[in-house]
Design a protein around this motif. Structure first.
Motif, short mmCIF file in Angstrom:
data_model
loop_
_atom_site.label_atom_id
_atom_site.label_comp_id
_atom_site.label_asym_id
_atom_site.label_seq_id
_atom_site.Cartn_x
_atom_site.Cartn_y
_atom_site.Cartn_z
N ASN A 1 0.83 -1.21 0.00
CA ASN A 1 0.00 0.00 0.00
C ASN A 1 0.86 1.26 0.00
O ASN A 1 0.59 2.22 -0.73
N SER B 1 2.46 1.68 -3.53
CA SER B 1 1.52 2.12 -4.56
C SER B 1 1.02 3.54 -4.30
O SER B 1 0.88 4.35 -5.23
N GLN B 2 0.78 3.89 -3.03
CA GLN B 2 0.25 5.21 -2.71
C GLN B 2 1.28 6.31 -2.91
O GLN B 2 0.94 7.41 -3.36
N GLU C 1 3.72 6.15 -5.08
CA GLU C 1 3.85 6.27 -6.53
C GLU C 1 2.69 7.09 -7.10
O GLU C 1 2.89 7.95 -7.97
N ASN C 2 1.48 6.82 -6.62
CA ASN C 2 0.31 7.57 -7.11
C ASN C 2 0.39 9.04 -6.70
O ASN C 2 -0.01 9.93 -7.46
N LYS D 1 2.72 10.72 -9.03
CA LYS D 1 2.08 10.86 -10.34
C LYS D 1 1.10 12.04 -10.35
O LYS D 1 1.08 12.85 -11.29
N GLN D 2 0.29 12.14 -9.29
CA GLN D 2 -0.70 13.22 -9.22
C GLN D 2 -0.03 14.58 -9.03
O GLN D 2 -0.53 15.59 -9.55
N ASN E 1 1.03 15.69 -12.32
CA ASN E 1 -0.13 16.08 -13.13
C ASN E 1 -0.85 17.31 -12.56
O ASN E 1 -1.90 17.70 -13.10
N GLN F 1 -5.80 15.23 -5.04
CA GLN F 1 -5.68 13.78 -5.17
C GLN F 1 -4.33 13.31 -4.63
O GLN F 1 -4.24 12.25 -3.99
N ALA F 2 -3.29 14.08 -4.87
CA ALA F 2 -1.97 13.73 -4.35
C ALA F 2 -1.99 13.67 -2.83
O ALA F 2 -1.42 12.76 -2.21
N HIS G 1 -3.53 10.43 -1.55
CA HIS G 1 -2.60 9.31 -1.63
C HIS G 1 -1.51 9.43 -0.55
O HIS G 1 -1.11 8.42 0.04
#
Length: 214
Positions: free
Chosen positions: A137, A140-141, A143-144, A147-148, A151, A156-157, A160
């Motif tokens: 978790n 993945s979090q 990394e997300n 990514k956010q 972007n 959203q970041a 995560h």
């Protein structure tokens, strides 16, 4: 020393057998008692050595667990601070580039802790699935979150980042409970936990110890 004890036991048993053959029952019984007492003494010594070895292993495990706990807590604080800072930014804030780099550093720095936690979990079936789930978790979090951030989806970041921080806290709680149980066990065995233990606040310095242990 053990070899001499074994030789002495063998000698007593041989003499007991010879005495029986010579119909010297009293002498034979005495030699058997001598051999029995020596065997009991040797068994006690072996048991004490096993207990000492177990205490030493437990102390080493506790040392590693304290290092892991220190670093997981440190990572959680870093993630929380960064989450708070990102939550107050606008998408056109020039410091956003720095925050992206910091998020990457949080993920990279946690990799060493992750590998050590996996090694520990592989030796502890009771927490294996829990540790691996939380580590997955976190990976993945973070990394997300990165990514956010790239972007420019800041809200959203933050979500995560918060989820990653919660998993770090869950791991820290598990480690703290395990360490407390080990401390109680060590105290029950009569060995203080002060030996070779890093002091609170030495999380970053302990990363070198983590590298050596790995």
């Amino acid at each position: 020393k053990d070899e001499k004890m074994e030789e002495s036991i063998d000698q007593d048993l041989d003499e007991a057998m010879q005495n029986e053959q010579n119909d010297q029952q009293q002498q034979s019984q005495q030699k058997k008692q001598d051999a029995g007492q020596k065997m009991q003494k040797m068994a006690n010594q072996m048991m004490m050595q096993m207990q000492m070895d177990g205490m030493q292993q437990m102390a080493e495990d506790a040392h590693l667990m304290r290092i892991l706990l220190e670093n997981v807590v440190h990572a959680s604080h870093e993630q929380e601070t960064l989450m708070t800072e990102v939550g107050s930014l606008r998408t056109d804030d020039p410091s956003l580039v720095e925050k992206i780099m910091q998020q990457k550093d949080v993920a990279d720095n946690f990799n060493m802790v992750r590998d050590s936690l996996r090694s520990m979990a592989n030796r502890q079936p009771a927490v294996h699935n829990f540790v691996f789930d939380e580590l997955h978790n976190i990976e993945s979090q973070t990394e997300n979150a990165l990514k956010q951030l790239n972007n420019l989806h800041l809200s959203q970041a933050v979500r995560h980042q918060q989820t990653a921080m919660m998993s770090m806290n869950n791991l820290a709680l598990m480690l703290a409970e395990s360490l407390e149980n080990m401390e109680h066990s060590m105290e029950a065995m009569g060995k203080p936990m002060s030996c070779n233990m890093p002091k609170p606040g030495q999380g970053q310095q302990s990363m070198k110890s983590l590298q050596q242990m790995q």
